[in-house]
Write an enzyme that holds these catalytic residues in place. Structure first.
Site, PDB file in Angstrom:
ATOM      1  N   ASP A 268      -0.393  -2.102 -31.510  1.00  0.00           N
ATOM      2  CA  ASP A 268       0.474  -1.945 -30.356  1.00  0.00           C
ATOM      3  C   ASP A 268       1.767  -1.310 -30.880  1.00  0.00           C
ATOM      4  O   ASP A 268       2.057  -1.345 -32.080  1.00  0.00           O
ATOM      5  CB  ASP A 268       0.730  -3.286 -29.637  1.00  0.00           C
ATOM      6  CG  ASP A 268       1.233  -3.064 -28.203  1.00  0.00           C
ATOM      7  OD1 ASP A 268       1.680  -1.929 -27.894  1.00  0.00           O
ATOM      8  OD2 ASP A 268       1.199  -4.002 -27.389  1.00  0.00           O
TER       9      ASP A 268
HETATM   10  C1  BGC Z   1       2.524  -2.114 -24.728  1.00  0.00           C
HETATM   11  C2  BGC Z   1       1.176  -1.408 -24.733  1.00  0.00           C
HETATM   12  C3  BGC Z   1       1.385   0.050 -24.475  1.00  0.00           C
HETATM   13  C4  BGC Z   1       2.307   0.609 -25.546  1.00  0.00           C
HETATM   14  C5  BGC Z   1       2.571   2.079 -25.419  1.00  0.00           C
HETATM   15  C6  BGC Z   1       3.520  -1.462 -25.657  1.00  0.00           C
HETATM   16  O1  BGC Z   1       4.783  -1.978 -25.447  1.00  0.00           O
HETATM   17  O2  BGC Z   1       2.342  -3.460 -25.081  1.00  0.00           O
HETATM   18  O3  BGC Z   1       0.326  -1.981 -23.781  1.00  0.00           O
HETATM   19  O4  BGC Z   1       0.156   0.717 -24.455  1.00  0.00           O
HETATM   20  O5  BGC Z   1       3.558  -0.063 -25.456  1.00  0.00           O
HETATM   21  O6  BGC Z   1       3.352   2.346 -24.317  1.00  0.00           O
END
Ligand code: BGC
Length: 740
Positions: A268
Site C-alpha cells: 500500500d
Molecule cells: C490506500 C489504497 C490506495 C492507495 C493509492 C492508499 O492510501 O490505502 O487503497 O490504492 O492509497 O491511492
C-alpha cells in the site's frame, strides 16, 4: 508517449543486437508476445543488470514503476480503483494533473455490488471498469477491496463487500475475471486485517488462526485460487507485530506457498517500513513510501525507497544474495507481460453508453428495500406532489472519501433523477432539512457545488414540515457522506447514529406525513430511532454516476428492488462482536480480535441479539414462496457432496428477483460453531405466478471448520442442517443430513 519511447528503446535494442529488427523471429524471446509467459520472464530476467532489477521493484512516480527502458520492458501504471478510474495526478504529487479528458464513469460502491448478490453483476462491473482502466492505459487497477466488515465504525467499509466471507469470495472472483479480461490486473486489497482506519499504520492485529482462516482470508484466497488475480496489495496495519506489507506468514507462507499466488505483492502507498523485512518477507513492488520525489531525496527520492538503494547496497556489500530479488523481479515481469506488454488486450473504452447502463443496472440490483409498511412504495402513480428533503439528495458523493474519490463525467443527483423521472407526471419540490457537510473537494477535484446555508436547524425543519403537509409523498434522502469520520478513508466513524440532526428532521417529517420514505445514502449501518414511525426505508448506498436515476427507478416501481444486505444493522454498537466488550475504539496499537469467528450475523445469532435489520434482508414489491426442499442424500461420508433442490415461486402481483440463500448449521461439533453460515445463494428472476427450481451443491468446504491446533480444515461427523430462506433471519425451509 511513454509507451512510444519504450517501443523506440526496444527497437533500438533489436537493431543493435540482431541488426534486422523487422524480422519477428529474430527478436529476443521476452519481446515475443506469442511465447509462453514463463519463458519470456526467464529470458528477460537473464538479460537484466542488478541495477535494472532493483529499479523494476519500486515506484518511479506516485503511480508508476519504471520497467526496464534499455530492454524495452514497459512501465507499469497503477490507478485507483475500485469504483471508477481515478483522475490523473502529477508525477510526484497527489494533486491533479489537470487533464481535461480523465473524467470517468462512477460505478456504485462495492457495498452496493455486494448487495446485488449477483455474480453476473460483479462480472459486468469488472468488465466495465476494466475497459475504462484499459482505455486510460492503466495496467493495474487498485481494487477491489475485500476486508471484512467487523465494525460499523470502519470508515472504509463502503469500499468493501460486507461481513460474510462466502459472499465476498463469490462476488470478488467475477469482478477480477472481468477486469483481467481487459489485460488489466486487479489488485485485491488490503491484505490483510485492515478492519479499521484511524490508526491504520500502527494497529497491530492478533487473532485466532480460526478467525483468520474462516472469516478474514477466504475472499483473498478465492481471489487467488479461483479469480487468479495478478496482484495483491499489502495493507498498512501490522499482524502479530510485523507490517502486513512484509509479513512472512501472510505473504510467504499463506499467500505464496499455500495458495500458490504467482503474481506480485504491491505495498500500500507508504506501507513499507523495513528493507530487511521487505527483502525476505514477500513484498515484490514498493509504492508511495512517503516521498514527493522532489524534496526528500538527494537526487531522486525514489532511490531512497526501502527496496531501492538500501537493497542494492546490501547486495553490493555481500550481506544478502539475489535469490529473493530474482523472485520479486520474476513476479513484476510476469505482471508486466500479463498487462502492459500483452499484445492481445482489447483497446478499452471510456464513459460510453454501455458503462452508464452497467452502472445503472448494478445500482438497481443493489438498492435494498429495508421496510415497506402499507405498500407505501412504490410511490402511488396518482401522487401529484412529491417532496424531497435532505442534503444527500443534492450532494455529489463521488468526490471525497479518500483514494476512491473520482472525477466523473456525470453524476445524476437523487433530486435530479427523481425530478427527471416525474417530469410531466408529478411536481417534485425540495427542502434542505439539515445542513451536514458543505465541503466539496478532494485532491483538487471540486464539485463546484455551493451547499452553504445559513438558516438555523429549527428553520430548516419548519420549512420541510410545512411543505410535507402539502405533499402526497415525502422522500427524505440523508445518511452519511464522504467527509472525515463518515464513510471515508483514514478515519473512522465516531458513533453508530446518523450525524447532523437528521433524526430530528425525520421525526418531524413523520409527524407531518403518512407517506414517508427514508433513503439512506451510506456504506455503513446506522441507528434508526424513528423506524416505527416511517412507512418505508431504503438502503441506497453510494450509487455513482447514475445515483438519481437508480433511486427514481426503484422508488417509482419501474424497477422492483432486489438487493439484500451484505452486513447486519444493529440497534447498538455493543451488539456487534467487535464492540461487545466495550473495548476502546479506535485501536492505537495492539488489538486482539476477541470476537473470533463471531463477526456480523454469526455474533448476533450466537449472543441471541435481535438485529435492526439482519444480514441478507431485503424486501421486494412482490412476494416469494419457498417449497419442496429436497436433499439428494440423507447420509454422506467425508468428501462426498449433497444436491439441494427447492422450488421458488413469485406469489405476488409483479415480476421480481429474489436472492435465495442457503445456510448450513453444524448441530454437533467439538468446537463452538456459528448458529448457521451462508454457503450458497442464487438470484432468480420470476414473472408474477412463475416458479423455478433452485439447486445448490453442498461440498466439503461448506461443512468444515478450521482447527487451530491441528492446523487443518475438519468436517466433523454428525448432524448438519440445511436452511434455505430469504435472509439470515427469514429461514423458510429446513432439512438435515448426517455426515458419517
Ligand atoms: C490506500 C489504497 C490506495 C492507495 C493509492 C492508499 O492510501 O490505502 O487503497 O490504492 O492509497 O491511492
Amino acid at each position: 508517449m511513454k509507451r512510444v519511447l519504450l517501443s523506440l528503446a526496444a527497437l533500438m535494442l533489436l537493431t543493435a543486437t540482431v541488426g534486422r529488427a523487422s524480422e519477428p523471429e529474430n527478436r529476443p524471446l521476452y519481446l515475443n508476445p506469442d511465447a509462453p509467459i514463463e519463458e519470456r520472464v526467464e529470458d528477460a530476467l537473464s538479460r537484466m543488470t542488478l541495477r535494472e532489477k532493483i529499479a523494476i521493484i519500486h515506484a518511479q512516480s506516485k503511480f508508476s514503476a519504471p520497467g526496464a527502458p534499455r530492454l524495452g520492458i514497459a512501465e507499469l501504471w497503477c490507478t485507483d480503483g475500485p469504483h471508477g478510474i481515478r483522475p490523473e495526478v502529477l508525477w510526484d504529487e497527489w494533486d491533479q494533473a489537470r487533464w481535461t479528458n480523465d473524467s470517468c464513469t462512477a460505478y456504485p460502491a462495492l457495498t452496493c455490488l455486494a448487495a446485488t448478490w449477483n455474480r453476473d453483476a460483479a462480472k459486468l462491473y469488472g468488465v466495465s471498469i476494466g475497459e475504462e482502466a484499459r482505455y486510460r492505459e492503466k495496467d493495474v487497477l487498485l481494487g477491489p477491496g475485500v476486508n471484512i466488515y467487523r465494525t460499523p465504525l470502519c470508515g472504509r467499509n463502503f469500499e468493501y463487500m460486507g461481513e460474510d466471507p462466502f459472499l465476498a469470495a463469490e462476488m470478488v472472483v467475477p469482478y477480477i475475471q472481468g477486469v483481467q479480461e481487459q489485460g488489466v490486473a486487479a489488485c485485491v486489497k488490503h491484505y490483510a486485517l485492515n478492519n479499521e482506519e484511524q490508526h491504520r499504520h500502527t494497529t497491530d492485529v492478533d487473532l485466532s488462526d480460526r478467525a483468520l482462516f474462516e472469516i478474514y482470508l477466504p475472499a483473498f484466497k478465492a481471489a487467488v485460487t479461483e479469480g487468479k488475480v495478478w496482484s495483491i496489495m499489502g495493507s498498512f496495519n501490522k499482524y502479530r507485530g510485523t507490517h502486513a506489507c512484509h509479513n512472512h506468514r501472510l505473504l510467504n507462507e499463506i499467500l505464496k506457498d499455500n495458495w500458490g499466488f504467482d503474481g506480485a505483492v504491491i505495498s500500500d502507498w507508504g506501507g513499507t517500513h523495513s528493507t530487511d523485512e521487505a527483502i525476505r518477507n514477500g513484498l515484490d513492488l514498493e509504492f508511495g513510501s512517503w516521498t514527493d520525489g522532489l524534496r526528500e531525496g538527494a537526487s531522486n527520492a525514489y532511490d531512497m525507497y526501502y527496496m531501492a538503494q538500501p537493497y542494492l547496497e546490501r547486495i553490493e556489500r555481500g550481506e544478502i544474495g539475489t535469490e529473493e530479488l530474482d523472485d520479486k523481479v520474476r513476479r513484476v515481469l510476469r505482471l508486466t507481460f500479463r498487462t502492459a506488454m500483452n499484445n492481445d488486450k482489447p483497446y478499452g473504452s471510456m464513459c460510453n453508453e454501455a458503462h452508464t447502463e452497467a452502472a445503472r443496472h448494478i445500482g438497481e440490483e443493489g438498492v435494498v428495500l429495508l421496510k415497506n409498511a402499507n405498500h407505501n412504495l412504490p410511490i402511488c402513480p396518482d401522487a401529484k406532489r412529491i417532496l424531497v428533503v435532505g442534503e444527500n439528495a443534492i450532494k455529489m458523493m463521488t468526490v471525497g472519501g479518500g483514494s476512491s474519490s473520482l472525477k466523473v463525467k456525470q453524476e445524476v443527483s437523487p433530486l435530479d433523477g427523481i425530478k427527471s423521472y416525474y417530469a410531466g407526471r408529478a411536481e417534485v419540490i425540495y427542502a434542505r432539512g439539515y445542513v451536514g457537510d458543505v465541503t466539496g473537494s478532494y485532491n483538487g477535484v471540486v464539485t463546484g457545488q455551493d451547499l452553504r446555508d445559513k438558516r438555523s436547524p429549527k428553520r430548516l425543519i419548519e420549512e420541510a414540515v410545512e411543505l410535507a403537509g402539502t405533499a402526497d409523498h415525502v422522500i427524505f434522502i440523508g445518511g452519511l457522506n464522504k467527509s472525515e469520520h463518515q464513510d471515508c478513508e483514514g478515519a473512522d466513524r465516531k458513533g453508530l447514529e446518523l450525524p447532523y440532526n437528521q433524526d430530528d428532521v425525520i421525526e418531524a417529517l413523520a409527524d407531518a406525513s403518512d407517506h414517508l420514505t427514508v433513503v439512506l445514502i451510506t456504506g455503513n449501518a446506522v441507528t434508526m430511532p424513528w423506524l416505527e414511525r416511517v412507512e418505508s426505508v431504503v438502503q441506497g448506498w453510494y450509487l455513482g454516476s447514475e445515483s438519481g436515476n437508480i433511486l427514481a427507478s426503484v422508488l417509482s416501481g419501474e424497477v422492483n428492488p432486489s438487493g439484500k444486505l451484505p452486513f447486519t444493522f444493529g440497534h447498538r454498537l455493543e451488539d456487534y462482536g467487535a464492540h461487545s466488550d466495550g473495548a476502546h475504539f479506535p485501536n492505537h496499537d495492539k488489538v486482539f480480535y476477541h470476537d473470533g469467528i463471531f463477526v456480523g450475523y454469526r455474533g448476533f445469532e450466537k449472543r441471541n441479539i435481535e438485529p435492526l435489520f439482519s444480514f441478507g434482508h431485503g424486501l421486494s414489491y412482490t412476494s416469494f414462496d419457498y417449497s419442496n426442499l429436497q436433499l439428494s442424500k440423507r447420509e454422506i461420508c467425508d468428501g462426498e457432496s449433497i444436491e439441494v433442490r427447492l422450488t421458488v415461486r413469485n406469489s405476488g402481483g409483479c415480476r421480481g428477483k429474489e436472492v435465495v440463500q442457503l445456510y448450513v448449521a453444524d448441530c454437533e461439533a467439538s468446537l463452538p460453531r456459528p448458529v448457521k453460515e451462508l454457503k450458497g445463494f442464487t438470484k432468480v428472476d420470476l414473472e408474477a405466478g412463475e416458479s423455478t427450481e433452485v439447486c445448490f451443491t453442498i461440498g466439503r468446504d461448506a461443512l468444515c471448520y478450521y482447527d487451530d491446533i491441528r492446523g487443518e480444515w475438519i468436517a466433523e461427523a454428525g448432524e448438519f442442517k440445511v436452511m434455505v430462506g430469504a435472509s439470515s433471519a427469514d429461514i423458510r425451509l429446513v432439512e438435515s443430513f448426517m455426515l458419517r
